[in-house]
Design a protein around this motif. Structure first.
Motif, PDB file in Angstrom:
ATOM      1  N   SER A  97       2.037  25.085  18.571  1.00 12.31           N
ATOM      2  CA  SER A  97       2.205  25.161  20.030  1.00 12.31           C
ATOM      3  C   SER A  97       2.129  23.777  20.664  1.00 12.31           C
ATOM      4  CB  SER A  97       1.133  26.068  20.637  1.00 12.31           C
ATOM      5  OG  SER A  97       1.279  27.402  20.202  1.00 12.31           O
ATOM      6  N   ARG A 101       4.764  21.761  23.103  1.00 12.25           N
ATOM      7  CA  ARG A 101       4.371  21.260  24.428  1.00 12.25           C
ATOM      8  C   ARG A 101       4.680  19.772  24.541  1.00 12.25           C
ATOM      9  NH1 ARG A 101      -0.375  24.122  23.474  1.00 12.25           N
ATOM     10  NH2 ARG A 101      -1.527  22.167  23.214  1.00 12.25           N
ATOM     11  N   ASP A 104       8.321  19.292  25.172  1.00 10.95           N
ATOM     12  CA  ASP A 104       8.685  19.519  26.571  1.00 10.95           C
ATOM     13  C   ASP A 104       8.375  18.304  27.436  1.00 10.95           C
ATOM     14  OD1 ASP A 104       9.722  22.056  26.303  1.00 10.95           O
ATOM     15  OD2 ASP A 104       7.819  23.062  26.686  1.00 10.95           O
ATOM     16  N   ASP A 186      16.901  26.943  25.505  1.00 11.96           N
ATOM     17  CA  ASP A 186      15.524  27.251  25.877  1.00 11.96           C
ATOM     18  C   ASP A 186      14.834  27.971  24.730  1.00 11.96           C
ATOM     19  OD1 ASP A 186      13.328  27.246  27.451  1.00 11.96           O
ATOM     20  OD2 ASP A 186      14.040  28.732  28.899  1.00 11.96           O
ATOM     21  N   TYR A 187      13.510  28.034  24.793  1.00  9.36           N
ATOM     22  CA  TYR A 187      12.742  28.777  23.805  1.00  9.36           C
ATOM     23  C   TYR A 187      11.552  29.406  24.514  1.00  9.36           C
ATOM     24  CZ  TYR A 187       9.394  24.940  23.913  1.00  9.36           C
ATOM     25  OH  TYR A 187       8.474  24.020  24.328  1.00  9.36           O
ATOM     26  N   SER A 188      10.939  30.373  23.861  1.00  7.81           N
ATOM     27  CA  SER A 188       9.823  31.099  24.469  1.00  7.81           C
ATOM     28  C   SER A 188       8.589  31.012  23.581  1.00  7.81           C
ATOM     29  CB  SER A 188      10.203  32.568  24.664  1.00  7.81           C
ATOM     30  OG  SER A 188      10.380  33.197  23.400  1.00  7.81           O
ATOM     31  N   GLU A 189       7.472  31.496  24.118  1.00  4.26           N
ATOM     32  CA  GLU A 189       6.246  31.558  23.325  1.00  4.26           C
ATOM     33  C   GLU A 189       6.442  32.456  22.110  1.00  4.26           C
ATOM     34  OE1 GLU A 189       3.344  29.957  23.568  1.00  4.26           O
ATOM     35  OE2 GLU A 189       4.191  28.763  25.200  1.00  4.26           O
ATOM     36  N   THR A 190       7.289  33.464  22.266  1.00  2.00           N
ATOM     37  CA  THR A 190       7.588  34.353  21.136  1.00  2.00           C
ATOM     38  C   THR A 190       8.254  33.578  20.011  1.00  2.00           C
ATOM     39  OG1 THR A 190       7.868  36.241  22.629  1.00  2.00           O
ATOM     40  CG2 THR A 190       8.816  36.442  20.418  1.00  2.00           C
ATOM     41  N   ASP A 191       9.167  32.676  20.364  1.00  2.00           N
ATOM     42  CA  ASP A 191       9.842  31.853  19.353  1.00  2.00           C
ATOM     43  C   ASP A 191       8.831  30.995  18.593  1.00  2.00           C
ATOM     44  OD1 ASP A 191      12.366  32.800  20.108  1.00  2.00           O
ATOM     45  OD2 ASP A 191      12.522  31.295  21.692  1.00  2.00           O
ATOM     46  N   SER A 193       5.691  31.669  18.151  1.00  4.08           N
ATOM     47  CA  SER A 193       4.915  32.575  17.296  1.00  4.08           C
ATOM     48  C   SER A 193       5.678  32.920  16.023  1.00  4.08           C
ATOM     49  CB  SER A 193       4.577  33.865  18.056  1.00  4.08           C
ATOM     50  OG  SER A 193       3.746  33.588  19.159  1.00  4.08           O
TER      51      SER A 193
END
Length: 206
Positions: A97, A101, A104, A186-191, A193
């Protein structure tokens, strides 16, 4: 009791140096190393060219300082995550994670670093490649220590911890490099994980 307070003059010097590095990052990221002049950096930072040369003797020195400053910031953040007093799985998850971050917050600097580290922008004789590799080796050793801790606690398979560190870096860096090539993606927290689970699936004891 003595305190190590920085004088106003030193504070101004640090602030001016940071202005220059910020301006250089914007220009190098936008135009590439070879298309940027020291005059442009000075103008972007709103300093006289003579002031710029008081901080950096050449464009190569400025570029190297910029990359190494960002590299140290990047690695220091990751060292902190790897040193947390948590269980191994949580540390690995937090590490992945944290890398996203940092991506980003520093996409321009990371892209500049990746292009530059290919050898395009600097002379290997400067020792730049050695400094970067030294930082990266230190990071790998930190990750390997986490893996070794997991092995000793019977959480992770008894496999070479350094190889597992390389595997974790390989998986995460592949995804980050892809994002650098497709900044609109884009990407997500799910990605994140899913990426973490891909690694953990291969190393956790069943």
């Amino acid at each position: 009791m003595q305190t190590n307070r920085i004088s106003r003059k030193e504070q101004d010097k640090i602030r001016h140096r940071n202005y220059i590095l910020t301006a250089a990052l914007e220009l190098f990221s936008e135009k590439g190393y070879h298309s940027v002049s020291m005059q442009e950096v000075a103008a972007k930072a709103e300093f006289a060219i003579g002031t710029l040369y008081k901080f950096f003797k050449s464009k190569e020195e400025l570029y190297k300082c910029l990359i190494m400053t960002k590299a140290h910031e990047y690695h220091d953040t990751l060292y902190e995550v790897l040193s947390e007093k948590k269980d191994v799985v949580s540390i690995i998850s937090d590490y992945v994670s944290a890398k996203f971050r940092l991506f980003d917050a520093n996409a321009s600097a990371l892209k500049l670093y990746i292009v530059g580290s290919s050898g395009t922008y600097y002379n290997i004789q400067t020792g730049f490649d050695h400094e970067i590799q030294s930082l990266y080796n230190k990071l790998l050793n930190h990750i390997a220590a986490v893996m070794e801790s997991g092995i000793s606690r019977n959480v992770i398979n008894n496999t070479n911890p350094y190889f597992m560190a390389l595997a974790l870096e390989g998986i995460t860096n592949t995804f980050l490099y892809n994002l650098l090539e497709n900044l609109e993606q884009d990407y997500s927290e799910t990605d994140i994980s899913v990426i973490t689970e891909m690694f953990l699936h291969g190393v956790l004891k069943k």
